[in-house]
Design a protein around this motif. Structure first.
Motif, PDB file in Angstrom:
ATOM      1  N   TYR A 214       1.968   0.233  33.611  1.00 15.36           N
ATOM      2  CA  TYR A 214       2.307   1.440  32.836  1.00 15.36           C
ATOM      3  C   TYR A 214       3.791   1.761  32.914  1.00 15.36           C
ATOM      4  CZ  TYR A 214      -2.707   1.633  33.656  1.00 15.36           C
ATOM      5  OH  TYR A 214      -4.032   1.302  33.753  1.00 15.36           O
ATOM      6  N   ARG A 215       4.403   1.455  34.059  1.00 16.57           N
ATOM      7  CA  ARG A 215       5.836   1.717  34.196  1.00 16.57           C
ATOM      8  C   ARG A 215       6.630   0.905  33.174  1.00 16.57           C
ATOM      9  NH1 ARG A 215       8.227  -0.406  39.531  1.00 16.57           N
ATOM     10  NH2 ARG A 215       6.573   0.905  40.376  1.00 16.57           N
ATOM     11  N   GLU A 216       6.263  -0.365  33.040  1.00 17.56           N
ATOM     12  CA  GLU A 216       6.950  -1.223  32.084  1.00 17.56           C
ATOM     13  C   GLU A 216       6.782  -0.700  30.658  1.00 17.56           C
ATOM     14  OE1 GLU A 216       9.289  -4.318  30.735  1.00 17.56           O
ATOM     15  OE2 GLU A 216       8.887  -3.708  32.798  1.00 17.56           O
ATOM     16  N   TRP A 217       5.599  -0.214  30.339  1.00 20.93           N
ATOM     17  CA  TRP A 217       5.369   0.334  29.003  1.00 20.93           C
ATOM     18  C   TRP A 217       6.248   1.558  28.765  1.00 20.93           C
ATOM     19  CZ3 TRP A 217      -0.731   0.351  29.374  1.00 20.93           C
ATOM     20  CH2 TRP A 217      -1.177  -0.973  29.454  1.00 20.93           C
ATOM     21  N   LEU A 218       6.366   2.419  29.768  1.00 17.14           N
ATOM     22  CA  LEU A 218       7.142   3.648  29.616  1.00 17.14           C
ATOM     23  C   LEU A 218       8.633   3.381  29.476  1.00 17.14           C
ATOM     24  CD1 LEU A 218       5.318   5.977  32.180  1.00 17.14           C
ATOM     25  CD2 LEU A 218       5.437   6.310  29.703  1.00 17.14           C
ATOM     26  N   THR A 219       9.122   2.273  30.035  1.00 19.94           N
ATOM     27  CA  THR A 219      10.552   1.976  29.914  1.00 19.94           C
ATOM     28  C   THR A 219      10.947   1.677  28.473  1.00 19.94           C
ATOM     29  OG1 THR A 219      10.177  -0.371  30.427  1.00 19.94           O
ATOM     30  CG2 THR A 219      10.741   1.098  32.262  1.00 19.94           C
ATOM     31  N   TRP A 220       9.973   1.336  27.627  1.00 18.84           N
ATOM     32  CA  TRP A 220      10.255   1.101  26.213  1.00 18.84           C
ATOM     33  C   TRP A 220      10.324   2.394  25.414  1.00 18.84           C
ATOM     34  CZ3 TRP A 220      11.855  -3.499  24.561  1.00 18.84           C
ATOM     35  CH2 TRP A 220      11.551  -4.619  25.332  1.00 18.84           C
ATOM     36  N   PHE A 221       9.906   3.512  26.036  1.00 17.42           N
ATOM     37  CA  PHE A 221       9.923   4.800  25.358  1.00 17.42           C
ATOM     38  C   PHE A 221      11.264   5.477  25.635  1.00 17.42           C
ATOM     39  CE2 PHE A 221       8.092   9.321  25.158  1.00 17.42           C
ATOM     40  CZ  PHE A 221       8.284   9.376  23.785  1.00 17.42           C
ATOM     41  N   PRO A 222      12.114   5.678  24.630  1.00 17.36           N
ATOM     42  CA  PRO A 222      13.479   6.187  24.871  1.00 17.36           C
ATOM     43  C   PRO A 222      13.525   7.522  25.600  1.00 17.36           C
ATOM     44  CG  PRO A 222      13.209   5.475  22.591  1.00 17.36           C
ATOM     45  CD  PRO A 222      11.858   5.435  23.205  1.00 17.36           C
ATOM     46  N   LEU A 223      12.566   8.401  25.323  1.00 19.26           N
ATOM     47  CA  LEU A 223      12.592   9.724  25.944  1.00 19.26           C
ATOM     48  C   LEU A 223      12.462   9.626  27.461  1.00 19.26           C
ATOM     49  CD1 LEU A 223      12.921  12.555  24.825  1.00 19.26           C
ATOM     50  CD2 LEU A 223      10.438  12.793  24.782  1.00 19.26           C
TER      51      LEU A 223
END
Length: 271
Positions: free
Chosen positions: A212-221
């Motif tokens: 999930y951390r890796e997925w969130l790093t793609w979210f600019p916010l």
């Protein structure tokens, strides 16, 4: 013979600076109009610009007063204040873009006023209120000994600027997409609430397990809030901060927003 343009600059230079001055005057006038229209002069009037986000953020801070230190040794109160006050800026700019064109349609009768000017004035007011609330509450936590001065002021200011730019780009898109489209307008407010838990405003990415951390790093916010915490707190890390990636998103959103409001303007017919 000496030409006037040789003494005072080229005609193009004078035209550019004159245009910039006119643009500033227009945005300033729209800002004052928005301030007066939204808050008026009764009771405490213009003080509501920052008292509204201040009251909401204070309630969130009080809820975190009894918590122990989170991971990284950052006190929970300033941690919550930074996340919530600046998320209020994002949410306010996006939510108020819904219906902004309809409520300000008469302004387009003025030749110098554009949709871009209207949105920038509204968003500057929204951003100013949230930033003032952030500064006041952070000042109080410093006085109480719960927080220190910003560890990296330059990075903090860059983070605030990028958050404003990111929110402004989205607000341009929302303004254009919701004009005459009630279906899209109905989704704006729920989506901003859905984004709250994935925005990274209330946790550090290092706390989140993989993948999930890796997925969130793609979210600019989420990466913007990592930059904000890195700027404010000494113990925060910049492991997941990628400024070129954030700037790329901001440029893409701004271009899409400008193209959308240009297309929308062609369908507006003033009576």
């Amino acid at each position: 013979m000496t030409m006037i343009s040789d003494t005072f600059g080229s005609t193009g230079d004078r035209g550019f600076w004159r245009g910039l001055q006119v643009q500033g005057n227009v945005i300033g006038a729209l800002l004052m109009r928005e301030l007066h229209t939204r808050y008026g002069r009764e009771n405490i009037g213009y003080l509501w610009v920052f008292l509204e986000p201040l009251s909401l953020a204070s309630a969130v801070a009080i809820l975190h007063m009894g918590h122990g230190l989170p991971h990284g040794g950052i006190h929970p109160v300033p941690f919550a204040i930074l996340g919530y006050t600046l998320f209020i800026m994002f949410r306010g700019m996006v939510n108020r873009a819904d219906g902004a064109l309809e409520s300000n349609m008469p302004l387009l009768y003025h030749r110098r006023v554009t949709i871009f000017d209207m949105m920038l004035a509204r968003d500057l007011l929204e951003g100013a209120g949230a930033i003032m609330a952030f500064a006041v509450l952070m000042g109080l936590t410093m006085a109480l000994g719960w927080a220190d001065l910003p560890a990296r002021l330059f990075e903090l200011l860059i983070g605030i600027g990028l958050l404003f730019w990111f929110s402004f780009g989205i607000s341009l898109l929302i303004c254009a997409w919701t004009h005459g489209n009630s279906l899209v307008a109905r989704f704006v407010h729920p989506i901003t609430y859905i984004l709250m838990p994935v925005s990274g405003a209330f946790y550090q990415l290092s706390w989140i397990p993989q993948p999930y951390r890796e997925w969130l790093t793609w979210f600019p916010l989420a990466t913007i809030f990592e930059l904000l915490r890195y700027g404010q707190f000494y113990t925060a890390k910049d492991t997941y901060v990628d400024i070129p990636y954030i700037v790329g998103w901001c440029l893409l959103l701004t271009y899409g927003g400008l193209a959308s409001i240009k297309a929308t303007r062609r369908h507006i017919h003033l009576q």
